[in-house]
Design a protein around this motif. Structure first.
Motif, PDB file in Angstrom:
ATOM      1  N   ILE A   1       0.878  -1.165   0.000  1.00  0.00           N
ATOM      2  CA  ILE A   1       0.000   0.000   0.000  1.00  0.00           C
ATOM      3  C   ILE A   1       0.914   1.213   0.000  1.00  0.00           C
ATOM      4  O   ILE A   1       1.922   1.239   0.708  1.00  0.00           O
ATOM      5  CB  ILE A   1      -0.874   0.058   1.280  1.00  0.00           C
ATOM      6  N   GLY A   2       0.579   2.202  -0.794  1.00  0.00           N
ATOM      7  CA  GLY A   2       1.385   3.415  -0.823  1.00  0.00           C
ATOM      8  C   GLY A   2       0.548   4.627  -1.156  1.00  0.00           C
ATOM      9  O   GLY A   2      -0.656   4.524  -1.397  1.00  0.00           O
ATOM     10  N   ALA A   3       1.202   5.763  -1.150  1.00  0.00           N
ATOM     11  CA  ALA A   3       0.544   7.024  -1.476  1.00  0.00           C
ATOM     12  C   ALA A   3       1.526   7.876  -2.269  1.00  0.00           C
ATOM     13  O   ALA A   3       2.738   7.727  -2.142  1.00  0.00           O
ATOM     14  CB  ALA A   3       0.118   7.756  -0.211  1.00  0.00           C
ATOM     15  N   SER A   4       0.978   8.740  -3.083  1.00  0.00           N
ATOM     16  CA  SER A   4       1.812   9.614  -3.898  1.00  0.00           C
ATOM     17  C   SER A   4       1.216  11.011  -3.917  1.00  0.00           C
ATOM     18  O   SER A   4       0.065  11.186  -4.304  1.00  0.00           O
ATOM     19  CB  SER A   4       1.902   9.076  -5.326  1.00  0.00           C
ATOM     20  N   LYS A   5       2.004  11.982  -3.506  1.00  0.00           N
ATOM     21  CA  LYS A   5       1.550  13.377  -3.575  1.00  0.00           C
ATOM     22  C   LYS A   5       1.540  13.850  -5.026  1.00  0.00           C
ATOM     23  O   LYS A   5       0.622  14.530  -5.460  1.00  0.00           O
ATOM     24  CB  LYS A   5       2.453  14.281  -2.748  1.00  0.00           C
TER      25      LYS A   5
ATOM     26  N   ALA B   1      -5.774   2.081  -7.637  1.00  0.00           N
ATOM     27  CA  ALA B   1      -5.525   3.422  -7.104  1.00  0.00           C
ATOM     28  C   ALA B   1      -6.815   4.235  -7.070  1.00  0.00           C
ATOM     29  O   ALA B   1      -7.803   3.885  -7.726  1.00  0.00           O
ATOM     30  CB  ALA B   1      -4.481   4.152  -7.949  1.00  0.00           C
ATOM     31  N   ARG B   2      -6.736   5.303  -6.321  1.00  0.00           N
ATOM     32  CA  ARG B   2      -7.803   6.304  -6.304  1.00  0.00           C
ATOM     33  C   ARG B   2      -7.222   7.607  -5.786  1.00  0.00           C
ATOM     34  O   ARG B   2      -6.205   7.618  -5.096  1.00  0.00           O
ATOM     35  CB  ARG B   2      -8.980   5.881  -5.455  1.00  0.00           C
ATOM     36  N   VAL B   3      -7.875   8.687  -6.140  1.00  0.00           N
ATOM     37  CA  VAL B   3      -7.493   9.998  -5.620  1.00  0.00           C
ATOM     38  C   VAL B   3      -8.034  10.094  -4.203  1.00  0.00           C
ATOM     39  O   VAL B   3      -9.155   9.660  -3.917  1.00  0.00           O
ATOM     40  CB  VAL B   3      -8.070  11.127  -6.509  1.00  0.00           C
ATOM     41  N   GLY B   4      -7.244  10.663  -3.318  1.00  0.00           N
ATOM     42  CA  GLY B   4      -7.685  10.839  -1.944  1.00  0.00           C
ATOM     43  C   GLY B   4      -8.827  11.834  -1.849  1.00  0.00           C
ATOM     44  O   GLY B   4      -9.007  12.690  -2.727  1.00  0.00           O
ATOM     45  N   PRO B   5      -9.603  11.731  -0.778  1.00  0.00           N
ATOM     46  CA  PRO B   5     -10.754  12.619  -0.618  1.00  0.00           C
ATOM     47  C   PRO B   5     -10.341  14.029  -0.187  1.00  0.00           C
ATOM     48  O   PRO B   5      -9.384  14.204   0.556  1.00  0.00           O
ATOM     49  CB  PRO B   5     -11.578  11.937   0.480  1.00  0.00           C
TER      50      PRO B   5
ATOM     51  N   PHE C   1      -9.461  25.486   8.627  1.00  0.00           N
ATOM     52  CA  PHE C   1      -8.207  26.023   8.113  1.00  0.00           C
ATOM     53  C   PHE C   1      -8.133  25.977   6.596  1.00  0.00           C
ATOM     54  O   PHE C   1      -7.148  26.368   6.004  1.00  0.00           O
ATOM     55  CB  PHE C   1      -7.024  25.255   8.710  1.00  0.00           C
ATOM     56  N   GLY C   2      -9.169  25.447   5.975  1.00  0.00           N
ATOM     57  CA  GLY C   2      -9.215  25.341   4.522  1.00  0.00           C
ATOM     58  C   GLY C   2      -9.290  23.899   4.079  1.00  0.00           C
ATOM     59  O   GLY C   2      -9.134  22.969   4.868  1.00  0.00           O
ATOM     60  N   PRO C   3      -9.508  23.673   2.787  1.00  0.00           N
ATOM     61  CA  PRO C   3      -9.607  22.304   2.269  1.00  0.00           C
ATOM     62  C   PRO C   3      -8.217  21.682   2.075  1.00  0.00           C
ATOM     63  O   PRO C   3      -7.238  22.386   1.852  1.00  0.00           O
ATOM     64  CB  PRO C   3     -10.314  22.492   0.932  1.00  0.00           C
ATOM     65  N   TYR C   4      -8.170  20.376   2.199  1.00  0.00           N
ATOM     66  CA  TYR C   4      -6.937  19.648   1.896  1.00  0.00           C
ATOM     67  C   TYR C   4      -7.285  18.228   1.475  1.00  0.00           C
ATOM     68  O   TYR C   4      -8.377  17.739   1.740  1.00  0.00           O
ATOM     69  CB  TYR C   4      -5.977  19.640   3.092  1.00  0.00           C
ATOM     70  N   ASN C   5      -6.349  17.575   0.820  1.00  0.00           N
ATOM     71  CA  ASN C   5      -6.543  16.199   0.395  1.00  0.00           C
ATOM     72  C   ASN C   5      -6.051  15.270   1.501  1.00  0.00           C
ATOM     73  O   ASN C   5      -4.918  15.391   1.948  1.00  0.00           O
ATOM     74  CB  ASN C   5      -5.797  15.924  -0.916  1.00  0.00           C
ATOM     75  N   ASP C   6      -6.899  14.337   1.913  1.00  0.00           N
ATOM     76  CA  ASP C   6      -6.615  13.462   3.048  1.00  0.00           C
ATOM     77  C   ASP C   6      -6.053  12.106   2.629  1.00  0.00           C
ATOM     78  O   ASP C   6      -6.268  11.100   3.295  1.00  0.00           O
ATOM     79  CB  ASP C   6      -7.911  13.285   3.856  1.00  0.00           C
ATOM     80  N   TYR C   7      -5.296  12.063   1.522  1.00  0.00           N
ATOM     81  CA  TYR C   7      -4.797  10.798   1.011  1.00  0.00           C
ATOM     82  C   TYR C   7      -3.884  10.070   1.990  1.00  0.00           C
ATOM     83  O   TYR C   7      -3.892   8.838   2.059  1.00  0.00           O
ATOM     84  CB  TYR C   7      -4.111  10.991  -0.351  1.00  0.00           C
TER      85      TYR C   7
END
Length: 133
Positions: free
Chosen positions: A43-47, A94-98, A104-110
């Motif tokens: 399992i991994g993640a990529s910015k 894969a999928r894009v994080g929510p 403090f503003g929106p951010y991606n929670d991947y």
């Protein structure tokens, strides 16, 4: 997660990932899984773009297979070899994080999703060196 590609050993020393959907290769802030024979192995993640992350994995695995494997990765190399020998090709999901909205503003929670998956599959993940970020 959606199946977006494959990871294959082209020859004994070369690994290549193919992203079937060109749009998926451009996704940022993604969570991904590498699956061999129906088992989640990593399992991994990529910015950055998923395609760039896959190319990075191809480079380091190819270098490992060509004898440029640091001692700390020898255990992982043996598992990669076993996966390729037993199953030939792995699948990339894969999928894009929510996106999350906060005060403090929106951010991606991947990364949080990656941590949940690492925790959920920690007993099966043979190709992850740590199970939490």
């Amino acid at each position: 997660m959606l199946r977006v590609g494959n990871i294959t050993r082209l020859d004994p020393e070369t690994v290549r990932t193919t992203i079937d959907d060109p749009e998926a290769g451009l996704w940022d802030n993604t969570i991904y899984a590498i699956v061999f024979g129906g088992f989640v192995e990593r399992i991994g993640a990529s910015k950055g773009p998923l395609r760039a992350r896959c190319r990075q994995t191809d480079r380091y695995l190819t270098n490992f297979l060509r004898g440029k494997c640091p001692p700390q990765n020898e255990r992982e190399l043996g598992i990669w070899r076993e996966c390729f020998e037993r199953h030939g090709t792995g699948m990339i999901y894969a999928r894009v994080g929510p996106m999350v909205t906060t005060d403090f503003g929106p951010y991606n929670d991947y990364l949080a999703i990656e941590n949940v998956l690492l925790s959920t599959y920690k007993r099966e993940l043979r190709l992850n060196n740590s199970h939490f970020r």
